[in-house]
Write a protein that holds these residues in place. Structure first.
Motif, PDB file in Angstrom:
ATOM      1  N   SER A   1      35.355  56.599  11.922  1.00  0.00           N
ATOM      2  CA  SER A   1      34.403  56.959  12.970  1.00  0.00           C
ATOM      3  C   SER A   1      34.006  55.739  13.796  1.00  0.00           C
ATOM      4  O   SER A   1      33.847  55.826  15.020  1.00  0.00           O
ATOM      5  N   LEU A   2      33.837  54.593  13.130  1.00  0.00           N
ATOM      6  CA  LEU A   2      33.520  53.362  13.845  1.00  0.00           C
ATOM      7  C   LEU A   2      34.653  52.995  14.798  1.00  0.00           C
ATOM      8  O   LEU A   2      34.405  52.567  15.934  1.00  0.00           O
ATOM      9  N   LYS A   3      35.889  53.171  14.352  1.00  0.00           N
ATOM     10  CA  LYS A   3      37.040  52.916  15.224  1.00  0.00           C
ATOM     11  C   LYS A   3      36.958  53.781  16.482  1.00  0.00           C
ATOM     12  O   LYS A   3      37.204  53.299  17.604  1.00  0.00           O
ATOM     13  N   GLN A   4      36.642  55.053  16.307  1.00  0.00           N
ATOM     14  CA  GLN A   4      36.554  55.961  17.452  1.00  0.00           C
ATOM     15  C   GLN A   4      35.490  55.511  18.447  1.00  0.00           C
ATOM     16  O   GLN A   4      35.722  55.516  19.660  1.00  0.00           O
ATOM     17  N   LEU A   5      34.322  55.104  17.936  1.00  0.00           N
ATOM     18  CA  LEU A   5      33.238  54.683  18.818  1.00  0.00           C
ATOM     19  C   LEU A   5      33.582  53.375  19.528  1.00  0.00           C
ATOM     20  O   LEU A   5      33.272  53.203  20.715  1.00  0.00           O
ATOM     21  N   CYS A   6      34.225  52.461  18.803  1.00  0.00           N
ATOM     22  CA  CYS A   6      34.621  51.185  19.413  1.00  0.00           C
ATOM     23  C   CYS A   6      35.669  51.393  20.504  1.00  0.00           C
ATOM     24  O   CYS A   6      35.618  50.757  21.566  1.00  0.00           O
ATOM     25  N   GLU A   7      36.606  52.283  20.238  1.00  0.00           N
ATOM     26  CA  GLU A   7      37.630  52.581  21.245  1.00  0.00           C
ATOM     27  C   GLU A   7      37.001  53.203  22.481  1.00  0.00           C
ATOM     28  O   GLU A   7      37.371  52.865  23.612  1.00  0.00           O
ATOM     29  N   ARG A   8      36.046  54.102  22.278  1.00  0.00           N
ATOM     30  CA  ARG A   8      35.388  54.747  23.418  1.00  0.00           C
ATOM     31  C   ARG A   8      34.603  53.727  24.248  1.00  0.00           C
ATOM     32  O   ARG A   8      34.583  53.800  25.483  1.00  0.00           O
ATOM     33  N   LYS A   9      33.995  52.754  23.570  1.00  0.00           N
ATOM     34  CA  LYS A   9      33.214  51.739  24.266  1.00  0.00           C
ATOM     35  C   LYS A   9      34.088  50.618  24.798  1.00  0.00           C
ATOM     36  O   LYS A   9      33.683  49.874  25.703  1.00  0.00           O
ATOM     37  N   GLY A  10      35.284  50.453  24.248  1.00  0.00           N
ATOM     38  CA  GLY A  10      36.157  49.361  24.654  1.00  0.00           C
ATOM     39  C   GLY A  10      35.730  48.022  24.104  1.00  0.00           C
ATOM     40  O   GLY A  10      35.975  46.973  24.719  1.00  0.00           O
ATOM     41  N   ASP A  11      35.081  48.029  22.942  1.00  0.00           N
ATOM     42  CA  ASP A  11      34.589  46.797  22.309  1.00  0.00           C
ATOM     43  C   ASP A  11      34.761  46.939  20.802  1.00  0.00           C
ATOM     44  O   ASP A  11      34.075  47.742  20.171  1.00  0.00           O
ATOM     45  N   SER A  12      35.670  46.162  20.226  1.00  0.00           N
ATOM     46  CA  SER A  12      35.995  46.300  18.803  1.00  0.00           C
ATOM     47  C   SER A  12      35.320  45.254  17.928  1.00  0.00           C
ATOM     48  O   SER A  12      35.654  45.126  16.753  1.00  0.00           O
ATOM     49  N   GLN A  13      34.345  44.506  18.467  1.00  0.00           N
ATOM     50  CA  GLN A  13      33.784  43.386  17.702  1.00  0.00           C
ATOM     51  C   GLN A  13      33.179  43.817  16.367  1.00  0.00           C
ATOM     52  O   GLN A  13      33.436  43.187  15.335  1.00  0.00           O
ATOM     53  N   LEU A  14      32.377  44.873  16.356  1.00  0.00           N
ATOM     54  CA  LEU A  14      31.758  45.307  15.105  1.00  0.00           C
ATOM     55  C   LEU A  14      32.805  45.736  14.083  1.00  0.00           C
ATOM     56  O   LEU A  14      32.696  45.423  12.892  1.00  0.00           O
ATOM     57  N   LEU A  15      33.824  46.446  14.527  1.00  0.00           N
ATOM     58  CA  LEU A  15      34.901  46.853  13.629  1.00  0.00           C
ATOM     59  C   LEU A  15      35.630  45.627  13.085  1.00  0.00           C
ATOM     60  O   LEU A  15      35.905  45.551  11.878  1.00  0.00           O
TER      61      LEU A  15
END
Length: 370
Positions: free
Chosen positions: A280-294
């Motif tokens: 789910s975190l991957k999905q949210l990061c992809e939607r935002k275009g920012d993978s730093q937290l992941l």
């Protein structure tokens, strides 16, 4: 190892305290069984309200039953004005979980059938409490922080309304889906401390509100529900992948407990719920275009596995998901409790239906013959 009658088991680790038909953690098969169903499988096919129905009624609902449950919960959304007045009297330094606990306790006074422990009465109050918990959870936080309360939106499904009340904005389809999945994964988990607390209180024939009040106090602890807040604070403190790895290594060198890793039950494997939240975190990061937290979380996961042989629990990946959904950190554990209330109510009902008072003994290590 066979335990003798008088054996001392610190923390009751491995001790069977109750018979239950509600749930089981099958660590060998990596499954969380909820009334016969795999919770991880349910999280990919069903909604939180489906699991609420399963926990309280014993079966998955039909489409009509699910719709009826949604309407029942919506009918219980509003809080009595007196509860709002009570929350306004709390000191502004009050933790949101203490506000939540106070409101749940105060709701007992509005239950005219408080002493009725029948199955029908207990189910009725469980649904009433579940309907009110979003307003209890969100508005206790808002009032404490001098913000205006938010009214529930009866046009939104249960989980979407909950997230709307937190952020003040109607969630996107993806946000609503992920938040619902988060509630579902937190809904029931066999016999953690808070569930055991609720059953111990219920075993005295105390009411559901009292048992839930004790469960809130248990879940507030940093070794239980509070871990998700600690994880997000670590991530924010670090701010980058390298700094997060350094922070974890420094904590390990100082032999500090690192929240979000390890579990009394999942000793050698990742909590299967954490894997769902990681996706789910991957999905949210992809939607935002920012993978730093992941990226930070994956780096921390690798370091802890290599250095300590510890693996993420649900809180580790739930924390950044909460953050990406725009949820304030102090609300993380209150939301955890809100979702777990479905499982807690099922356990309280089961305890009342087949009760035996909990009364353990002690291993005395004090003086004698003074």
């Amino acid at each position: 190892m066979m335990k003798t009658k008088d054996a001392f088991v610190p923390g009751l680790e491995g001790v069977i305290a109750s018979e239950t038909g509600i749930s089981l953690l099958d660590t060998e098969l990596e499954k969380i069984i909820i009334r016969g169903y795999d919770l991880i499988d349910l999280s990919t096919r069903k909604t939180y309200t489906d699991v609420v129905y399963l926990l309280l009624e014993g079966t998955l609902p039909s489409k009509a039953e699910r719709q009826a449950l949604e309407e029942k919960l919506k009918g219980n959304y509003q809080l009595p004005a007196t509860i709002m007045d009570v929350l306004k009297l709390l000191p502004k330094e009050t933790h949101p979980m203490d506000g939540q606990r106070t409101a749940i306790s105060a709701l007992a006074g509005f239950d005219l059938a408080l002493d009725d422990r029948s199955l029908e009465a207990n189910k009725h109050r469980a649904y009433d409490l579940l309907g009110k918990l979003p307003a209890v959870t969100v508005n206790s936080y808002r009032i404490i922080n001098n913000e205006n309360p938010i009214d529930p939106d009866p046009l939104l499904p249960y989980s979407s309304n909950f997230l709307y009340m937190i952020t003040g904005e109607k969630p996107t389809e993806l946000e609503a889906e992920i938040f619902d999945r988060l509630l579902l994964l937190y809904s029931e988990h066999e016999m953690p401390n808070s569930t055991f607390t609720s059953r111990v209180i219920a075993s005295t024939q105390s009411d559901m509100y009292g048992a839930l009040t004790g469960a809130v106090a248990s879940l507030k602890g940093s070794l239980h529900g509070g871990a998700n807040e600690a994880v997000m604070c670590m991530l924010n403190e670090a701010g980058s992948v390298d700094q997060f790895v350094t922070l974890l290594e420094d904590k390990m060198q100082r032999k500090e407990k690192i929240m979000g890793f390890g579990h009394r039950v999942y000793m050698k494997k990742m909590d299967p719920r954490a894997a769902i939240m990681k996706e789910s975190l991957k999905q949210l990061c992809e939607r935002k275009g920012d993978s730093q937290l992941l990226d930070m979380c994956e780096a921390g996961e690798t370091v802890m596995a290599q250095e300590k042989g510890l693996y993420p629990n649900l809180d580790y990946y739930a924390a950044p998901v909460y953050w990406m959904l725009g949820i304030p950190i102090p609300l993380y554990t209150p939301i955890f409790f809100s979702s777990r209330t479905a499982g807690l109510c099922a356990h309280i009902i089961e305890q009342h239906e087949n009760n035996r008072l909990f009364r353990p003994r002690v291993k005395y290590i004090g003086e004698r013959n003074l």
